[in-house]
Design a protein around this motif. Structure first.
Motif, PDB file in Angstrom:
ATOM      1  N   PRO A   1       0.799  -1.232   0.000  1.00  0.00           N
ATOM      2  CA  PRO A   1       0.000   0.000   0.000  1.00  0.00           C
ATOM      3  C   PRO A   1       0.825   1.272   0.000  1.00  0.00           C
ATOM      4  CG  PRO A   1      -0.036  -1.041   2.157  1.00  0.00           C
ATOM      5  CD  PRO A   1       0.637  -2.002   1.239  1.00  0.00           C
ATOM      6  N   TYR A   2       2.113   1.163   0.350  1.00  0.00           N
ATOM      7  CA  TYR A   2       2.941   2.367   0.435  1.00  0.00           C
ATOM      8  C   TYR A   2       4.345   2.034  -0.034  1.00  0.00           C
ATOM      9  CZ  TYR A   2       5.602   6.255   2.404  1.00  0.00           C
ATOM     10  OH  TYR A   2       6.441   7.316   2.556  1.00  0.00           O
ATOM     11  N   ILE A   3       4.994   3.007  -0.645  1.00  0.00           N
ATOM     12  CA  ILE A   3       6.390   2.867  -1.049  1.00  0.00           C
ATOM     13  C   ILE A   3       7.086   4.196  -0.800  1.00  0.00           C
ATOM     14  CG2 ILE A   3       5.905   3.488  -3.454  1.00  0.00           C
ATOM     15  CD1 ILE A   3       8.085   1.509  -4.293  1.00  0.00           C
ATOM     16  N   ASP A   4       8.325   4.145  -0.311  1.00  0.00           N
ATOM     17  CA  ASP A   4       9.084   5.374  -0.105  1.00  0.00           C
ATOM     18  C   ASP A   4      10.226   5.439  -1.113  1.00  0.00           C
ATOM     19  OD1 ASP A   4      10.952   3.583   0.835  1.00  0.00           O
ATOM     20  OD2 ASP A   4      10.966   4.323   2.897  1.00  0.00           O
ATOM     21  N   LEU A   5      11.071   6.449  -0.986  1.00  0.00           N
ATOM     22  CA  LEU A   5      12.155   6.634  -1.962  1.00  0.00           C
ATOM     23  C   LEU A   5      13.157   5.491  -1.925  1.00  0.00           C
ATOM     24  CD1 LEU A   5      12.812  10.479  -1.734  1.00  0.00           C
ATOM     25  CD2 LEU A   5      11.728   9.195  -3.581  1.00  0.00           C
ATOM     26  N   ALA A   6      13.343   4.884  -0.744  1.00  0.00           N
ATOM     27  CA  ALA A   6      14.249   3.730  -0.668  1.00  0.00           C
ATOM     28  C   ALA A   6      13.680   2.562  -1.466  1.00  0.00           C
ATOM     29  CB  ALA A   6      14.471   3.328   0.788  1.00  0.00           C
ATOM     30  N   GLY A   7      12.364   2.371  -1.391  1.00  0.00           N
ATOM     31  CA  GLY A   7      11.741   1.329  -2.189  1.00  0.00           C
ATOM     32  C   GLY A   7      11.856   1.602  -3.665  1.00  0.00           C
ATOM     33  N   ALA A   8      11.663   2.876  -4.062  1.00  0.00           N
ATOM     34  CA  ALA A   8      11.826   3.240  -5.473  1.00  0.00           C
ATOM     35  C   ALA A   8      13.272   3.024  -5.930  1.00  0.00           C
ATOM     36  CB  ALA A   8      11.410   4.695  -5.676  1.00  0.00           C
ATOM     37  N   ARG A   9      14.226   3.358  -5.058  1.00  0.00           N
ATOM     38  CA  ARG A   9      15.646   3.149  -5.415  1.00  0.00           C
ATOM     39  C   ARG A   9      15.929   1.687  -5.690  1.00  0.00           C
ATOM     40  NH1 ARG A   9      19.214   0.927  -2.412  1.00  0.00           N
ATOM     41  NH2 ARG A   9      18.052   1.288  -0.473  1.00  0.00           N
ATOM     42  N   VAL A  10      15.382   0.799  -4.873  1.00  0.00           N
ATOM     43  CA  VAL A  10      15.613  -0.627  -5.066  1.00  0.00           C
ATOM     44  C   VAL A  10      15.027  -1.095  -6.402  1.00  0.00           C
ATOM     45  CG1 VAL A  10      14.791  -2.862  -4.248  1.00  0.00           C
ATOM     46  CG2 VAL A  10      15.923  -1.308  -2.677  1.00  0.00           C
ATOM     47  N   LEU A  11      13.860  -0.556  -6.773  1.00  0.00           N
ATOM     48  CA  LEU A  11      13.283  -0.933  -8.071  1.00  0.00           C
ATOM     49  C   LEU A  11      14.143  -0.426  -9.222  1.00  0.00           C
ATOM     50  CD1 LEU A  11       9.464  -0.418  -7.388  1.00  0.00           C
ATOM     51  CD2 LEU A  11      10.741  -2.562  -7.500  1.00  0.00           C
ATOM     52  N   HIS A  12      14.732   0.768  -9.060  1.00  0.00           N
ATOM     53  CA  HIS A  12      15.691   1.256 -10.055  1.00  0.00           C
ATOM     54  C   HIS A  12      16.887   0.311 -10.161  1.00  0.00           C
ATOM     55  CE1 HIS A  12      14.249   5.155 -11.484  1.00  0.00           C
ATOM     56  NE2 HIS A  12      13.865   5.464 -10.250  1.00  0.00           N
ATOM     57  N   GLU A  13      17.427  -0.104  -9.023  1.00  0.00           N
ATOM     58  CA  GLU A  13      18.581  -1.005  -9.033  1.00  0.00           C
ATOM     59  C   GLU A  13      18.227  -2.349  -9.672  1.00  0.00           C
ATOM     60  OE1 GLU A  13      20.087  -1.388  -5.094  1.00  0.00           O
ATOM     61  OE2 GLU A  13      20.576   0.746  -4.878  1.00  0.00           O
ATOM     62  N   LEU A  14      17.028  -2.848  -9.372  1.00  0.00           N
ATOM     63  CA  LEU A  14      16.596  -4.108  -9.981  1.00  0.00           C
ATOM     64  C   LEU A  14      16.477  -3.957 -11.496  1.00  0.00           C
ATOM     65  CD1 LEU A  14      15.593  -7.013  -9.700  1.00  0.00           C
ATOM     66  CD2 LEU A  14      13.283  -6.101  -9.304  1.00  0.00           C
ATOM     67  N   HIS A  15      15.928  -2.827 -11.947  1.00  0.00           N
ATOM     68  CA  HIS A  15      15.811  -2.588 -13.387  1.00  0.00           C
ATOM     69  C   HIS A  15      17.182  -2.564 -14.044  1.00  0.00           C
ATOM     70  CE1 HIS A  15      15.713   0.044 -16.965  1.00  0.00           C
ATOM     71  NE2 HIS A  15      14.554  -0.568 -17.214  1.00  0.00           N
ATOM     72  N   ASP A  16      18.138  -1.852 -13.436  1.00  0.00           N
ATOM     73  CA  ASP A  16      19.480  -1.762 -14.017  1.00  0.00           C
ATOM     74  C   ASP A  16      20.143  -3.132 -14.087  1.00  0.00           C
ATOM     75  OD1 ASP A  16      19.073   0.944 -14.209  1.00  0.00           O
ATOM     76  OD2 ASP A  16      20.176   1.436 -12.373  1.00  0.00           O
TER      77      ASP A  16
END
Length: 574
Positions: free
Chosen positions: A502-517
């Protein structure tokens, strides 16, 4: 509402007071019930308040002051209609275990510090109400409270056993007291012990045969008659002695906060105990009678109760389940029952204190020991051991902290343990790797359902928690581990299902960026499905939406699989 001059009329603010609401709908038929409940509550309160004041190291009448004045204060600002306010066992022990060192052997200063704690609790209640801090109490879990109550019950019992055996007692914590008591058992005063055991037997039997009746008052009255007729004080049985007649004199305190080091932590601990116990009990009766309880308003109710008690030279008070159950069972419909209880107690202080002079202290110890029996919920601890070891360990920490460190330090340690338990749970979320439920277009966790069909050329995962700074890296590690075991060459697509986040913060978004890379370097695509509105907003603002092919609320795992099947079919030569 305003008058012709634009000034606000008085009833506008008066209508926001709880009494204005329940008095507006008061019925004459409720008056007898409230009156009877008030008298019954007073009958229950007299022996209990005498016992708890003695437990707190204060003169017995101070406990009655707490019930008399605390009830009036709560009736003015509290939102519960059945909650009864007075001294409690845990707060009494907290006062006894903390104020002694502050007073340095001065009895007058001891009483002043105890009252100052009540004033400070009232101030902290106002502070918490202003900042809307009532939600913070939810950080303490039910499992923590079970362990804390058990520790408090055992500690209180150990403080009362010396009075039951007629020995001096002593010690600073549960184990120290138990060791000293064991060494003093050879000095047992058997007449005192007989009086105490007889009182316990009558109390237990009375509670079973006459539940919710003022059994304790009857036992106290009987013990006074027997002690007087048999001359027990002359035989060495300790009694309460003379209790001053008259009502408490209302006055401020000569002490200020800066005069007493440690008064703020003491008051904070008392407030935490008072608020948790009061709101828990109040919610029970609000649900039973079908009215709304305002947890934030309860801060003002508890604050008013403690301010009134402190003005009468009392010590911190709180609502309790046992006395509230007595109040409810006797027919209380509104807080007017507390007013009737206060009037009854005032009459007792004016005319009946002389009757309490020969009350054996062993009987007061018996009252406390039977009253705290409900705190020792060992079946709940055993259930935690079977169902959730993490909850059991948290409860055990709270129990051990109270036994070793005392009530005040124990509750603070329990609060810290509760927060740490919350963080531990949040830092290790379950990551479900999804497979198709056979014969359907639905998907669930392969780990729980090994019969699910493996998704060809795809890994789909679902973090079953909000993706935040405390757990984001753990989710990333779980996905990369799964990718390594699945075989990189066989995977063309990784799908992140955020429907359970239900919620995501900038650390969660960063991890998704790292997973994408990481996946992009391996030639694997990343798609995100099931994200909620606010989560999509944050990911788009962080630039992730464009990198993963968009964040469309219509796209699902099933549609991605269908699109993959069509692509594979078109690529197959005829």
């Amino acid at each position: 509402m305003t008058d012709s001059t634009g000034r606000r009329n008085g009833p506008a603010w008066l209508s926001r007071l709880p009494p204005a609401r329940w008095l507006a709908e008061y019925r004459a038929a409720w008056l007898p019930g409230d009156a009877i409940a008030g008298v019954t509550l007073a009958a229950y309160a007299i022996p209990v308040s005498l016992a708890y004041a003695t437990l707190a190291g204060l003169p017995p009448q101070v406990g009655i002051y707490g019930y008399l004045l605390g009830g009036l204060g709560y009736a003015l600002l509290g939102s519960s209609r059945q909650l009864a306010i007075g001294p409690t066992s845990a707060i009494s022990l907290m006062i006894a275990g903390t104020v002694g060192a502050m007073a340095d052997g001065d009895a007058q200063r001891y009483a002043q510090i105890a009252s100052l704690a009540g004033f400070t609790v009232a101030a902290l209640c106002l502070f918490a109400w202003t900042l809307r801090l009532s939600a913070l109490v939810k950080l303490i879990s039910d499992s923590i409270l079970v362990g804390f109550k058990a520790g408090a019950g055992l500690t209180i019992a150990m403080t009362q056993l010396p009075s039951l055996f007629g020995v001096p007692g002593g010690g600073h914590n549960f184990f120290d007291r138990a060791w000293l008591l064991a060494g003093q058992l050879g000095q047992t005063h058997f007449l005192v012990l007989a009086v105490g055991i007889f009182a316990i037997a009558l109390l237990v039997l009375g509670e079973r045969l006459l539940p919710r009746k003022p059994v304790a008052l009857a036992v106290v009255a009987l013990s006074i008659v027997v002690a007087t007729m048999l001359g027990l004080p002359a035989l060495g049985v300790p009694t309460t002695g003379e209790i001053p007649a008259g009502l408490p004199a209302l006055a401020g305190l000569p002490l200020r906060l800066r005069d007493v080091e440690g008064i703020i932590p003491l008051a904070a601990g008392c407030l935490l105990l008072a608020y948790i116990e009061s709101v828990s009990a109040a919610r029970t009766f609000a649900a039973k009678h079908g009215y709304a309880l305002d947890p934030r308003q309860e801060l003002l109710g508890i604050g008013a109760a403690n301010l009134a008690a402190a003005l009468g030279h009392g010590y911190p008070v709180a609502g309790g389940l046992s006395q509230s159950a007595v109040n409810d069972k006797a027919g209380a419909r509104t807080p007017l029952a507390l007013v009737f209880a206060s009037l009854t107690l005032a009459l007792c202080l004016l005319f009946l204190t002389g009757l309490l002079e020969n009350l054996p202290k062993a009987v007061l110890a018996a009252v406390v020991l039977t009253a705290i029996a409900g705190l020792l919920d060992f079946p709940a601890l055993y259930r935690m051991w079977r169902v959730s070891r993490l909850d059991f360990y948290a409860a055990a920490i709270a129990l051990g902290a109270v036994l070793l460190l005392g009530i005040l330090q124990g509750i603070l340690c329990a609060a810290l343990a509760s927060i740490l338990m919350l963080l531990v749970r949040a830092s290790r979320p379950h990551v479900a790797f999804l497979g198709r439920i056979p014969g359907t277009s639905s998907y669930s966790d392969v780990g729980r359902h090994p019969e699910n069909e493996v998704l060809p050329g795809m890994i789909a995962f679902r973090p079953e928690a909000s993706l935040i700074y405390v757990n984001a890296d753990a989710v990333l590690e779980a996905v990369l581990n799964r990718l390594r075991t699945a075989g990189q060459s066989e995977v063309r697509l990784v799908v992140c299902d955020l429907s359970a986040s239900p919620y995501i913060d900038l650390a969660g978004a960063r991890v998704l960026h790292e997973l994408h890379d990481d996946l992009e370097a391996r030639g694997i695509a990343l798609r995100i499905v099931g994200a909620r509105g606010r989560v999509r907003d944050l990911l788009r603002a962080d630039g992730l939406g464009e990198r993963v092919g968009g964040l469309d609320r219509i796209v699902t795992l099933a549609s991605l699989l269908a699109a993959g099947d069509k692509t594979a079919a078109s690529a197959t030569p005829p």
